[in-house]
Write a protein that holds these residues in place. Structure first.
Motif, PDB file in Angstrom:
ATOM      1  N   UNK A  99      -3.701 -13.256 111.054  1.00 34.42           N
ATOM      2  CA  UNK A  99      -5.334 -13.902 110.865  1.00 34.42           C
ATOM      3  C   UNK A  99      -5.475 -14.204 112.199  1.00 34.42           C
ATOM      4  N   UNK A 100      -4.214 -14.818 112.914  1.00 34.76           N
ATOM      5  CA  UNK A 100      -5.104 -14.838 114.805  1.00 34.76           C
ATOM      6  C   UNK A 100      -4.646 -13.165 115.509  1.00 34.76           C
ATOM      7  N   UNK A 101      -3.443 -12.556 115.351  1.00 37.68           N
ATOM      8  CA  UNK A 101      -3.182 -11.443 115.742  1.00 37.68           C
ATOM      9  C   UNK A 101      -4.656 -10.841 116.030  1.00 37.68           C
ATOM     10  N   UNK A 107      -5.580 -18.703 120.372  1.00 33.78           N
ATOM     11  CA  UNK A 107      -6.525 -17.529 120.660  1.00 33.78           C
ATOM     12  C   UNK A 107      -5.585 -16.789 121.854  1.00 33.78           C
ATOM     13  N   UNK A 108      -6.847 -17.223 123.142  1.00 35.76           N
ATOM     14  CA  UNK A 108      -5.953 -16.925 124.363  1.00 35.76           C
ATOM     15  C   UNK A 108      -4.340 -16.341 124.529  1.00 35.76           C
ATOM     16  N   UNK A 109      -3.442 -17.278 123.893  1.00 34.79           N
ATOM     17  CA  UNK A 109      -2.151 -17.013 123.598  1.00 34.79           C
ATOM     18  C   UNK A 109      -1.850 -16.066 123.308  1.00 34.79           C
ATOM     19  N   UNK A 110      -2.254 -16.363 121.815  1.00 32.25           N
ATOM     20  CA  UNK A 110      -2.354 -14.403 121.240  1.00 32.25           C
ATOM     21  C   UNK A 110      -2.971 -13.330 122.049  1.00 32.25           C
ATOM     22  N   UNK A 111      -3.805 -13.677 122.276  1.00 32.16           N
ATOM     23  CA  UNK A 111      -4.257 -12.306 123.001  1.00 32.16           C
ATOM     24  C   UNK A 111      -3.876 -11.877 124.414  1.00 32.16           C
ATOM     25  N   UNK A 112      -2.492 -12.961 125.388  1.00 29.12           N
ATOM     26  CA  UNK A 112      -2.035 -12.185 126.067  1.00 29.12           C
ATOM     27  C   UNK A 112      -0.815 -11.132 125.346  1.00 29.12           C
ATOM     28  N   UNK A 113      -0.328 -12.324 124.052  1.00 30.64           N
ATOM     29  CA  UNK A 113       0.865 -11.723 123.431  1.00 30.64           C
ATOM     30  C   UNK A 113       0.960  -9.959 123.064  1.00 30.64           C
ATOM     31  N   UNK A 114      -0.664 -10.033 122.547  1.00 29.00           N
ATOM     32  CA  UNK A 114      -2.045  -8.726 122.329  1.00 29.00           C
ATOM     33  C   UNK A 114      -1.410  -7.351 123.236  1.00 29.00           C
ATOM     34  N   UNK A 115      -2.252  -8.244 124.067  1.00 29.11           N
ATOM     35  CA  UNK A 115      -2.148  -7.314 125.655  1.00 29.11           C
ATOM     36  C   UNK A 115      -0.479  -6.720 126.159  1.00 29.11           C
ATOM     37  N   UNK A 116       0.073  -7.381 126.009  1.00 29.54           N
ATOM     38  CA  UNK A 116       1.763  -6.936 126.074  1.00 29.54           C
ATOM     39  C   UNK A 116       2.108  -6.148 125.448  1.00 29.54           C
ATOM     40  N   UNK A 117       1.903  -6.104 124.043  1.00 27.92           N
ATOM     41  CA  UNK A 117       2.413  -5.047 123.369  1.00 27.92           C
ATOM     42  C   UNK A 117       0.826  -3.475 123.387  1.00 27.92           C
ATOM     43  N   UNK A 169      -2.567 -15.394 131.277  1.00 30.45           N
ATOM     44  CA  UNK A 169      -1.851 -16.232 131.035  1.00 30.45           C
ATOM     45  C   UNK A 169      -2.000 -17.465 131.720  1.00 30.45           C
ATOM     46  N   UNK A 170      -2.918 -16.892 133.780  1.00 32.29           N
ATOM     47  CA  UNK A 170      -2.448 -17.858 134.680  1.00 32.29           C
ATOM     48  C   UNK A 170      -4.127 -18.782 134.038  1.00 32.29           C
ATOM     49  N   UNK A 171      -4.937 -18.540 132.666  1.00 31.92           N
ATOM     50  CA  UNK A 171      -5.535 -20.117 132.266  1.00 31.92           C
ATOM     51  C   UNK A 171      -6.673 -19.257 133.256  1.00 31.92           C
ATOM     52  N   UNK A 172      -7.445 -18.387 133.251  1.00 25.92           N
ATOM     53  CA  UNK A 172      -8.656 -17.592 134.078  1.00 25.92           C
ATOM     54  C   UNK A 172      -8.742 -17.115 132.929  1.00 25.92           C
ATOM     55  N   UNK A 173      -9.671 -17.670 132.152  1.00 26.55           N
ATOM     56  CA  UNK A 173     -10.346 -16.941 131.162  1.00 26.55           C
ATOM     57  C   UNK A 173     -11.932 -16.717 131.016  1.00 26.55           C
ATOM     58  N   UNK A 174     -12.317 -17.632 132.467  1.00 26.81           N
ATOM     59  CA  UNK A 174     -13.984 -17.300 132.531  1.00 26.81           C
ATOM     60  C   UNK A 174     -14.329 -15.968 133.663  1.00 26.81           C
ATOM     61  N   UNK A 175     -13.298 -15.882 134.059  1.00 28.56           N
ATOM     62  CA  UNK A 175     -13.858 -15.501 135.311  1.00 28.56           C
ATOM     63  C   UNK A 175     -13.452 -13.862 135.014  1.00 28.56           C
ATOM     64  N   UNK A 176     -13.646 -13.252 133.755  1.00 25.88           N
ATOM     65  CA  UNK A 176     -11.788 -12.136 133.957  1.00 25.88           C
ATOM     66  C   UNK A 176     -12.266 -10.792 135.302  1.00 25.88           C
TER      67      UNK A 176
END
Length: 253
Positions: free
Chosen positions: A153-155, A202-212, A244-251
């Motif tokens: 579900x998280x993916x 969720x943010x950590x999973x998003x990073x792994x999702x983007x790598x793939x 991964x750097x922790x910058x979520x609020x200002x893409x």
């Protein structure tokens, strides 16, 4: 020479050509099509009205799906695309799809994409505004299940978060003053889905999702020679590193 089966090309179709003929959509059949049609049948049995129905194979060997009227959410006005009600509706729809699909996990089948353990549900794998359908200012459907496969579900939720919170750098027209701070929107998305996971997870999973996704898109670029795929892959890698750097609020910053 053209005939009635040529149809009208639809926008998108980055993987395979997609055309509309009347109230149906036709697209290339693959080894995964039977599994996808089984998934769509499961949604129908569960009473989900937001997904296409599979109608078989046409004379050219293409799958036939019902056409969902409306426009891609990605093409809607920012007031619709980024509305808090759209955010919660998307999370709720994804939850209903996942819940309906759970009985198919472990059943024999061929899927176009690899599994993403733990395999809890059948993931859409591209549940994003360009595959969501809006009509009269609200979310009414989701299309393009060709990339579906068993996963967590998280993916799936992580990629939706990337696209609709949004965490992506190409978020057209998003304004956190008008539509809410990204941190708050992320918590709302997780709560609306009902996932027992922290926003950080969720943010950590998003990073792994983007790598793939970047690796997959780079392979597609090599096969097709399309420069836009190269650009998309580069953005996914930038966004993954930023998350991964922790910058979520200002893409994009």
């Amino acid at each position: 020479m053209h005939d009635d089966l040529d149809g009208v090309p639809l926008v998108g179709g980055n993987m395979d050509p997609v055309v509309r003929i009347g109230d149906t959509v036709r697209r290339t059949k693959g080894p995964w099509t039977e599994s996808v049609h089984s998934l769509l049948g499961t949604y129908a049995e569960a009473g989900l009205t937001e997904t296409p129905r599979a109608l078989g194979i046409d004379a050219r060997g293409r799958e036939i799906l019902t056409f969902l009227p409306g426009e891609p959410l990605s093409e809607s006005a920012p007031e619709v695309l980024w509305a808090p009600s759209t955010l919660t509706a998307a999370a709720g729809l994804l939850r209903r799809l996942h819940d309906a699909s759970a009985p198919l996990v472990g059943e024999p089948g061929i899927w176009r994409m690899e599994d993403h353990p733990p395999t809890e549900v059948i993931c859409h794998n591209d549940f994003a505004p360009y595959n969501l359908i809006a009509s009269d200012g609200r979310l009414v459907g989701v299309i393009d299940f060709d990339m579906a496969s068993p996963g967590s579900r998280l993916w799936d939720l992580a990629y939706l978060a990337y696209r609709i919170v949004p965490l992506a750098e190409d978020a057209r027209g998003f304004d956190d003053v008008r539509f809410g701070a990204r941190d708050d929107r992320l918590r709302t998305l997780v709560d609306s889905y009902g996932l027992d996971a922290s926003p950080d997870a969720v943010v950590d999973a998003a990073g792994r999702r983007l790598d793939a996704l970047a690796a997959f898109t780079e392979r597609r670029a090599e096969v097709t020679g399309r420069s836009d795929f190269v650009e998309h892959a580069a953005m996914y890698r930038r966004d993954a590193e930023r998350l991964r750097s922790g910058n979520v609020t200002r893409p994009g910053m």
